[in-house]
Design an enzyme around this catalytic site. Structure first.
Site, PDB file in Angstrom:
ATOM      1  N   SER A 275       4.073  24.781  68.307  1.00  0.00           N
ATOM      2  CA  SER A 275       3.541  24.784  66.940  1.00  0.00           C
ATOM      3  C   SER A 275       4.653  25.001  65.932  1.00  0.00           C
ATOM      4  CB  SER A 275       2.496  25.904  66.792  1.00  0.00           C
ATOM      5  OG  SER A 275       1.428  25.725  67.690  1.00  0.00           O
ATOM      6  N   SER A 313      -0.036  21.215  69.723  1.00  0.00           N
ATOM      7  CA  SER A 313       0.825  21.752  68.670  1.00  0.00           C
ATOM      8  C   SER A 313       0.005  22.061  67.431  1.00  0.00           C
ATOM      9  CB  SER A 313       1.935  20.748  68.331  1.00  0.00           C
ATOM     10  OG  SER A 313       2.832  21.279  67.392  1.00  0.00           O
ATOM     11  N   ASP A 315       0.307  22.487  63.694  1.00  0.00           N
ATOM     12  CA  ASP A 315       1.267  22.159  62.644  1.00  0.00           C
ATOM     13  C   ASP A 315       0.619  22.420  61.284  1.00  0.00           C
ATOM     14  OD1 ASP A 315       2.993  21.199  64.694  1.00  0.00           O
ATOM     15  OD2 ASP A 315       1.874  19.326  64.718  1.00  0.00           O
TER      16      ASP A 315
END
Length: 396
Positions: A275, A313, A315
């Site tokens: 991340s 991830s 983001d």
């Protein structure tokens, strides 16, 4: 007794975290290597604190082979954020994360607490400790609601994340030591146990100052990098040239899988998981809508570094404006706000892209090698990197 001893050890580690800066100071930033990103010039510090009023602090926990984590605090100004709120926005590039405070910022378009960054399983402890501390502050005696904003990345590869080592004392230390000026980068604070592109990641920052003909505004970015992909620096395919990139094990199955896992310091192939938290500050007078537009552009800067926002991830971008013209004092029943027009936004967009890209490079370059949980995330090899950058004409 054992609990108190453990807490004392952790607090000692946090207090001694300043010793890490000596190691980080030996590592270069992007511009030290001749890497110049974009067309606009950075501020005096090339940091998020170039935006007047913004303050940052880190509390770093490191203890033996088990603990590599921390807390990073970002303040938009030096007063009471609850009473003197700033417009804010959140953009989600990929939503695999535990960011607290999203819905109220989206609904009201304002920030009422500092922004804290930490590790995934400590988010709720950090939020609880911040709320407790804020309620103790002057003028907060009748407060019955607080929208604590806490972001995270998962440092469980190098940190015993299940032990949830962050304590209220660590949060209070972060909240009471934030300052303007140079920002520590690399393996500090919430970036202590993170990785990026197969190397050690961490905290990075950068800024841009627009020329007066474009408004003269400053944009600053701070990142907590902990993601995968194929590292690219100003167009140079660094990850491929250095043999560290997502999907390599799939593309080259004849490689020794043990060696490959050792290389990444992880137990399985890297498919871009992880991340990043991106904090964007500006002194341009922007409404929440315009701040959301600005936040979206930070993702372009992330993409330029080689991220593809993998499935696992998270983001996230949090953006805010420090401009007096758009402040939202809580005791005002009517607000008279003054913001720039949409036609003035393009240069700010470019400044956010450039600052984000360079902040990510700084987070990797400044990071030191960290070992934990039987694994090692090594700092990027500067000699090998310099040769690649010269070969691809990124640096002289």
């Amino acid at each position: 007794m054992l609990h108190k001893l453990f807490l004392t050890m952790l607090l000692s580690s946090a207090v001694c975290s300043q010793n890490l800066t000596g190691q980080n100071d030996k590592r270069p930033r992007a511009r030290d290597l001749g890497i110049e990103v974009g067309v606009f010039s950075p501020g005096a510090l090339n940091a998020i604190t170039d935006v007047a009023g913004v303050r940052v602090s880190h509390v770093t926990l490191e203890n033996g082979d088990d603990i590599n984590t921390g807390v990073t605090a970002i303040y938009p100004h030096g007063g009471s954020i609850y009473h003197d709120r700033v417009p804010a926005a959140i953009h989600v590039g990929n939503g695999y994360g535990k960011l607290l405070g999203v819905t109220q910022i989206r609904e009201l378009g304002e920030l009422e607490t500092p922004i804290l960054l930490t590790c995934t399983l400590c988010v709720w402890r950090v939020a609880d400790a911040m709320v407790e501390w804020l309620l103790e502050q002057p003028g907060m005696g009748n407060v019955r609601s607080l929208n604590a904003v806490v972001g995270e990345t998962n440092d469980g590869g190098l940190n015993n994340i299940r032990s949830r080592p962050i304590r209220a004392a660590h949060v209070r230390q972060a909240l009471t030591t934030a300052q303007s000026g140079p920002v520590e980068e690399g393996s500090v604070g919430a970036g202590r146990g993170t990785r990026a592109f197969g190397w050690k990641g961490g905290i990075g920052t950068s800024s841009r100052v627009l020329p007066e003909s474009l408004g003269g505004f400053t944009t600053g970015v701070l990142v907590q990098s902990n993601f995968g992909g194929i590292l690219t620096i100003n167009g140079a395919p660094v990850g491929q040239e250095m043999g560290r990139y997502s999907f390599k094990e799939n593309l080259h199955p004849d490689n020794d899988p043990l060696k490959e896992s050792d290389m990444f310091g992880w137990d399985s192939a890297d498919e871009g998981q992880g991340s990043i938290m991106i904090i964007v500050a500006t002194d341009a007078p922007l409404s929440p809508l315009k701040l959301e537009r600005l936040a979206r552009r930070a993702i372009i800067g992330l993409g330029r570094t080689g991220s593809f926002a993998g499935n696992g991830s998270g983001d996230y971008v949090i953006s805010f404006s420090t401009a007096d013209e758009v402040r939202r004092p809580r005791d005002h029943s009517v607000l008279q706000l003054k913001e720039i027009s949409n036609d003035q936004m393009s240069a700010l967009f470019q400044s956010a892209v450039e600052s984000t890209e360079e902040a990510i490079y700084n987070s990797i370059l400044k990071a030191t090698t960290v070992s934990g949980m039987g694994r090692t995330a090594d700092a990027i090899d500067l000699s090998a990197l310099a040769e690649i950058l010269r070969r691809f004409n990124v640096t002289p």
